[in-house]
Design an enzyme around this catalytic site. Structure first.
Site, PDB file in Angstrom:
ATOM      1  N   LYS A 187       0.840  -1.251  -0.159  1.00 12.97           N
ATOM      2  CA  LYS A 187       0.004   0.135  -0.105  1.00 12.97           C
ATOM      3  C   LYS A 187       1.093   1.295   0.030  1.00 12.97           C
ATOM      4  O   LYS A 187       1.603   1.541   0.952  1.00 12.97           O
ATOM      5  CB  LYS A 187      -0.818   0.104   1.179  1.00 12.97           C
ATOM      6  CG  LYS A 187      -1.920   1.097   1.158  1.00 12.97           C
ATOM      7  CD  LYS A 187      -2.755   1.600   2.490  1.00 12.97           C
ATOM      8  CE  LYS A 187      -1.926   2.625   3.233  1.00 12.97           C
ATOM      9  NZ  LYS A 187      -1.859   4.110   2.532  1.00 12.97           N
ATOM     10  N   GLY A 240       7.019   4.711   8.397  1.00 10.29           N
ATOM     11  CA  GLY A 240       6.156   5.717   8.478  1.00 10.29           C
ATOM     12  C   GLY A 240       6.434   6.415  10.086  1.00 10.29           C
ATOM     13  O   GLY A 240       7.540   6.226  10.543  1.00 10.29           O
ATOM     14  N   SER A 241       5.434   7.193  10.321  1.00 11.39           N
ATOM     15  CA  SER A 241       5.619   8.002  11.685  1.00 11.39           C
ATOM     16  C   SER A 241       5.574   6.998  12.946  1.00 11.39           C
ATOM     17  O   SER A 241       5.093   5.915  12.943  1.00 11.39           O
ATOM     18  CB  SER A 241       4.575   8.819  11.750  1.00 11.39           C
ATOM     19  OG  SER A 241       3.210   8.188  11.821  1.00 11.39           O
ATOM     20  N   THR A 242       6.291   7.619  13.902  1.00 12.21           N
ATOM     21  CA  THR A 242       6.227   6.638  15.118  1.00 12.21           C
ATOM     22  C   THR A 242       4.947   6.534  15.719  1.00 12.21           C
ATOM     23  O   THR A 242       4.479   5.444  16.351  1.00 12.21           O
ATOM     24  CB  THR A 242       7.320   7.314  16.078  1.00 12.21           C
ATOM     25  OG1 THR A 242       8.495   7.204  15.532  1.00 12.21           O
ATOM     26  CG2 THR A 242       7.314   6.556  17.623  1.00 12.21           C
ATOM     27  N   GLU A 243       4.020   7.572  15.411  1.00  9.58           N
ATOM     28  CA  GLU A 243       2.699   7.651  16.136  1.00  9.58           C
ATOM     29  C   GLU A 243       1.960   6.168  15.389  1.00  9.58           C
ATOM     30  O   GLU A 243       1.330   5.755  16.045  1.00  9.58           O
ATOM     31  CB  GLU A 243       2.057   8.969  15.700  1.00  9.58           C
ATOM     32  CG  GLU A 243       0.851   9.245  16.381  1.00  9.58           C
ATOM     33  CD  GLU A 243       0.058  10.503  15.683  1.00  9.58           C
ATOM     34  OE1 GLU A 243       1.013  11.108  15.146  1.00  9.58           O
ATOM     35  OE2 GLU A 243      -1.072  10.661  15.739  1.00  9.58           O
ATOM     36  N   GLY A 245       3.247   3.866  13.854  1.00  9.61           N
ATOM     37  CA  GLY A 245       3.935   2.609  14.266  1.00  9.61           C
ATOM     38  C   GLY A 245       3.469   2.238  15.492  1.00  9.61           C
ATOM     39  O   GLY A 245       3.182   0.777  15.557  1.00  9.61           O
ATOM     40  N   GLU A 262      10.013   0.995  10.497  1.00  8.93           N
ATOM     41  CA  GLU A 262      11.148   1.955  10.203  1.00  8.93           C
ATOM     42  C   GLU A 262      10.275   3.138  10.649  1.00  8.93           C
ATOM     43  O   GLU A 262       9.686   3.681   9.447  1.00  8.93           O
ATOM     44  CB  GLU A 262      11.610   1.843   8.846  1.00  8.93           C
ATOM     45  CG  GLU A 262      12.126   0.512   8.296  1.00  8.93           C
ATOM     46  CD  GLU A 262      13.550   0.368   9.013  1.00  8.93           C
ATOM     47  OE1 GLU A 262      14.408   1.358   9.401  1.00  8.93           O
ATOM     48  OE2 GLU A 262      14.141  -0.832   8.912  1.00  8.93           O
ATOM     49  N   CYS A 296      13.782  10.470   7.063  1.00 12.08           N
ATOM     50  CA  CYS A 296      13.840   9.714   8.285  1.00 12.08           C
ATOM     51  C   CYS A 296      15.317   9.891   9.197  1.00 12.08           C
ATOM     52  O   CYS A 296      15.203  10.010  10.349  1.00 12.08           O
ATOM     53  CB  CYS A 296      13.602   8.357   8.396  1.00 12.08           C
ATOM     54  SG  CYS A 296      14.451   7.248   7.017  1.00 12.08           S
ATOM     55  N   GLU A 393      10.375  15.261  15.754  1.00 10.47           N
ATOM     56  CA  GLU A 393      10.761  15.181  14.122  1.00 10.47           C
ATOM     57  C   GLU A 393      10.175  16.087  13.482  1.00 10.47           C
ATOM     58  O   GLU A 393       8.784  16.281  13.518  1.00 10.47           O
ATOM     59  CB  GLU A 393      10.463  13.744  13.781  1.00 10.47           C
ATOM     60  CG  GLU A 393      10.934  13.625  12.325  1.00 10.47           C
ATOM     61  CD  GLU A 393      10.663  12.219  11.759  1.00 10.47           C
ATOM     62  OE1 GLU A 393       9.409  11.814  11.840  1.00 10.47           O
ATOM     63  OE2 GLU A 393      11.529  11.498  11.079  1.00 10.47           O
TER      64      GLU A 393
HETATM   65  P1  NAD Z   1       2.522   8.102   8.306  1.00  8.39           P
HETATM   66  O1  NAD Z   1       2.810   7.173   9.603  1.00  8.39           O
HETATM   67  O2  NAD Z   1       1.325   8.993   8.215  1.00  8.39           O
HETATM   68  O3  NAD Z   1       1.988   7.331   7.048  1.00  8.39           O
HETATM   69  C1  NAD Z   1       2.957   6.134   6.411  1.00  8.39           C
HETATM   70  C2  NAD Z   1       1.880   5.155   5.896  1.00  8.39           C
HETATM   71  O4  NAD Z   1       1.095   4.508   6.908  1.00  8.39           O
HETATM   72  C3  NAD Z   1       0.995   5.561   4.827  1.00  8.39           C
HETATM   73  O5  NAD Z   1       0.940   4.628   3.846  1.00  8.39           O
HETATM   74  C4  NAD Z   1      -0.282   5.703   5.534  1.00  8.39           C
HETATM   75  O6  NAD Z   1      -1.462   5.428   4.741  1.00  8.39           O
HETATM   76  C5  NAD Z   1      -0.313   4.544   6.438  1.00  8.39           C
HETATM   77  N1  NAD Z   1      -1.277   4.746   7.667  1.00  8.39           N
HETATM   78  C6  NAD Z   1      -1.559   5.833   8.427  1.00  8.39           C
HETATM   79  N2  NAD Z   1      -2.400   5.545   9.261  1.00  8.39           N
HETATM   80  C7  NAD Z   1      -2.454   3.879   9.223  1.00  8.39           C
HETATM   81  C8  NAD Z   1      -3.025   3.381  10.066  1.00  8.39           C
HETATM   82  N3  NAD Z   1      -3.808   3.704  11.213  1.00  8.39           N
HETATM   83  N4  NAD Z   1      -2.755   1.741  10.099  1.00  8.39           N
HETATM   84  C9  NAD Z   1      -2.058   1.465   9.000  1.00  8.39           C
HETATM   85  N5  NAD Z   1      -1.419   2.408   8.015  1.00  8.39           N
HETATM   86  C10 NAD Z   1      -1.533   3.669   8.395  1.00  8.39           C
HETATM   87  O7  NAD Z   1       3.956   8.697   7.844  1.00  8.39           O
HETATM   88  P2  NAD Z   1       4.175   9.796   6.783  1.00  8.39           P
HETATM   89  O8  NAD Z   1       3.789  11.016   7.188  1.00  8.39           O
HETATM   90  O9  NAD Z   1       3.588   9.304   5.395  1.00  8.39           O
HETATM   91  O10 NAD Z   1       5.679   9.851   6.691  1.00  8.39           O
HETATM   92  C11 NAD Z   1       6.669  10.254   7.370  1.00  8.39           C
HETATM   93  C12 NAD Z   1       7.024   9.311   8.547  1.00  8.39           C
HETATM   94  O11 NAD Z   1       7.799   8.402   8.092  1.00  8.39           O
HETATM   95  C13 NAD Z   1       8.410  10.290   9.320  1.00  8.39           C
HETATM   96  O12 NAD Z   1       7.969  10.118  10.792  1.00  8.39           O
HETATM   97  C14 NAD Z   1       9.526   9.649   8.997  1.00  8.39           C
HETATM   98  O13 NAD Z   1      10.639   9.780   9.769  1.00  8.39           O
HETATM   99  C15 NAD Z   1       9.116   8.106   8.573  1.00  8.39           C
HETATM  100  N6  NAD Z   1      10.122   7.388   7.889  1.00  8.39           N
HETATM  101  C16 NAD Z   1      10.865   6.528   8.388  1.00  8.39           C
HETATM  102  C17 NAD Z   1      11.695   5.903   7.333  1.00  8.39           C
HETATM  103  C18 NAD Z   1      12.770   4.702   8.150  1.00  8.39           C
HETATM  104  O14 NAD Z   1      13.155   4.035   7.304  1.00  8.39           O
HETATM  105  N7  NAD Z   1      12.801   4.838   9.456  1.00  8.39           N
HETATM  106  C19 NAD Z   1      11.859   6.151   5.980  1.00  8.39           C
HETATM  107  C20 NAD Z   1      10.893   7.231   5.713  1.00  8.39           C
HETATM  108  C21 NAD Z   1      10.065   7.877   6.379  1.00  8.39           C
END
Ligand code: NAD
Length: 493
Positions: A187, A240-243, A245, A262, A296, A393
């Site tokens: 996704k 994605g975001s820690t929140e 995650g 990640e 990230c 962040e």
């Molecule tokens: P996000 O967490 O909002 O979204 C990431 C993904 O998760 C998207 O596909 C989104 O649709 C999905 N998502 C959102 N809510 C969800 C839920 N309740 N259940 C399942 N999936 C859900 O993050 P973002 O704003 O798209 O990306 C930025 C974040 O990603 C930053 O915090 C960044 O540090 C992190 N990031 C980490 C790495 C790493 O390798 N550690 C790499 C790139 C980005």
């Protein structure tokens, strides 16, 4: 494919890719994306729901449990994965144009960083398909035994990825999962679906059997959440975001689904007074301004020894002032827009928070009055580790610069470690003894000394709230396996 062709691809009617076929999404449910360089409408993709997810999971299950993918020999799997890497290189211009349209990244960055790194994940992981061997184990029980371990595919993987490096991050999950013999439901983020959809087409061309890769577009709270809760999914691989995650971990707890994460970062950059500043300064700047700070592992907290602090900060500020901020497809552009209005408001909001906390703006700080989502590259000084701008962040081109004294390396490291995150860290010094001592003490998944970058062979991931597990390297492939121990009695003694 250059801009016009990329626009045509973006504008076409998109469908969902599941079970090796393109199918319509649910009636009337779509997501709209925008070109961050202009703010204008870019594409409309289906918002898949639970019924499309069920079909995708069924197809993925079939591919892994009894279907064509799991029955391929490791050598045949290796060939298909390698071929997909080759196709990505052959189509690099086109993939780069799509990525730049979706994300606003300068075209050169998409072409020579994102797409080539994404392809290298497939080339690197292809080789592991034939090398995922277990061990023979000497057991000490009475009697005669033959005991060994096997790495088995974990099963169906839900890969959920963000918008900041869509193709690279998707590839860093799909490639090792396929190498391990898993099937994937991918996704992409709401904002950036295009390269995932093109990857699906290329996977078909590469000969990947039906169901081994499925691509569903949809929202996080609906589709993403349903993926995490789906009983037919064995593992969630999330970036994605820690929140989010944290939310995923809670959701997965009921079924003990495997989860790798990640997440975010607030990576420290330590510059000691003996560093080669001519080399370090532009790389410190690139470490925070590349991808408009939406990385990230962006080096977002600078700790420079007081003897060189002013020189480093002035050098980074000068670099920022000269950086050409513009649209993704302009040849001049060195830094593109942020991804969205939401992100622009968030980053500008953090600059205000920094000022209210007592930071000074050394350069930048202003939103650019033009279409699209542009902000100036920004350096804040006078920041302290307890301030929100230095702890949270920002995910934008904002560096928090702090002066430290080098009397005790442990004090510098304590400042660098004063964060809930632990993804990356950089050290600049000519004293390799100090460099290694600092590297040992830093709580971070990756430490770069006097430079560095991504490599598909080098494990990548986070300590603390930056995640669980590692991507890349052998460990990255093993994340997609279960380890089975087998013991056989060779008869009574
Ligand atoms: P996000 O967490 O909002 O979204 C990431 C993904 O998760 C998207 O596909 C989104 O649709 C999905 N998502 C959102 N809510 C969800 C839920 N309740 N259940 C399942 N999936 C859900 O993050 P973002 O704003 O798209 O990306 C930025 C974040 O990603 C930053 O915090 C960044 O540090 C992190 N990031 C980490 C790495 C790493 O390798 N550690 C790499 C790139 C980005």
């Amino acid at each position: 494919m250059m801009l016009e062709e990329a626009r045509t691809f973006a504008g076409r009617e998109h469908r969902l890719y599941l079970g090796g076929r393109w199918v319509d999404g649910p009636e009337g449910k779509t997501l709209e994306t925008h070109d961050p360089s202009t703010g204008l409408h870019l594409s409309k993709v289906p918002a898949a729901g639970s019924s499309e997810l069920d079909s995708a999971v069924r197809a993925a299950r079939q591919a892994v449990d009894g279907g064509e993918w799991s029955r391929l020999t490791p050598a045949d799997r290796q060939k298909v994965i390698w071929r997909l890497g080759d196709l990505m290189v052959e189509h690099a211009d086109e993939l780069a144009a799509l990525e730049s349209l979706d994300t606003g990244k300068p075209l050169r960055d998409s072409r020579f960083f994102d797409v080539l790194n994404a392809a290298s994940s497939f080339h690197y992981c292809a080789g592991w398909a034939t090398k995922l061997n277990g061990e023979t184990i000497g057991v000490s029980r009475p009697g005669e035994w033959h005991a060994y371990t096997v790495h088995e595919p974990v099963g169906v993987v839900a890969a959920i990825v963000p918008w900041n490096a869509p193709l690279m991050i998707a590839s860093a999950k799909v490639a090792p999962a396929l190498a391990a013999g898993c099937s994937v439901v991918l996704k992409p983020a709401e904002e950036t679906p295009l390269t995932a959809l093109r990857l699906a087409e290329l996977s078909l061309e590469a000969g990947l059997p039906a169901g081994a890769l499925n691509v569903l577009t949809g929202t996080g709270p609906e589709l993403g959440d349903a993926m995490v809760r789906h009983p037919g999914i064995d593992k969630v691989a999330f970036t994605g975001s820690t929140e989010v995650g944290r939310h995923i971990v809670r959701q997965a707890a009921d079924s003990f689904k495997r989860v790798s994460l990640e997440l975010g970062g607030k990576s420290p950059v330590i510059v000691l007074s003996d560093a080669d500043l001519d080399r370090a300064t532009p790389l410190v700047a690139q470490g925070i301004f590349a991808n408009t700070g939406q990385a990230c592992n962006a080096g977002s907290r600078l700790f420079a020894e007081s003897a060189v602090f002013d020189r480093v900060v002035e050098g980074v500020a000068e670099y920022a002032a000269q950086l050409r901020v513009g649209q993704a497809f302009s040849e001049e552009t060195q830094m593109g827009p942020l991804i969205s209005q939401v992100q622009l408001d968030r980053v500008a909001g953090y600059v205000d928070i920094g000022l209210s906390e007592g930071a000074d703006i050394r350069v930048g700080g202003k939103v650019l009055e033009r279409d699209g989502y542009f902000i100036e590259p920004t350096v804040l000084s006078g920041t302290r580790t307890e301030m929100r701008v230095a702890r949270e962040e920002i995910f934008g081109p904002v560096l928090c610069a702090m002066s430290v004294t080098g009397d005790d390396l442990d004090d510098i490291v304590a400042e660098a470690n004063a964060t809930n995150y632990g993804l990356g860290a950089s050290v600049w010094t000519r004293d390799l003894g100090k460099a290694h001592r600092i590297a040992r003490r830093l709580k971070a998944g990756t430490v770069r000394i006097n430079g560095g970058g991504l490599d598909p062979a080098l494990p990548f991931g986070g300590y603390k709230e930056s995640g669980w597990g590692r991507e890349s390297g052998l460990q990255g492939v093993q994340e997609y396996t279960e380890l089975k121990s087998v013991m056989i009695s060779l008869g009574e003694v």
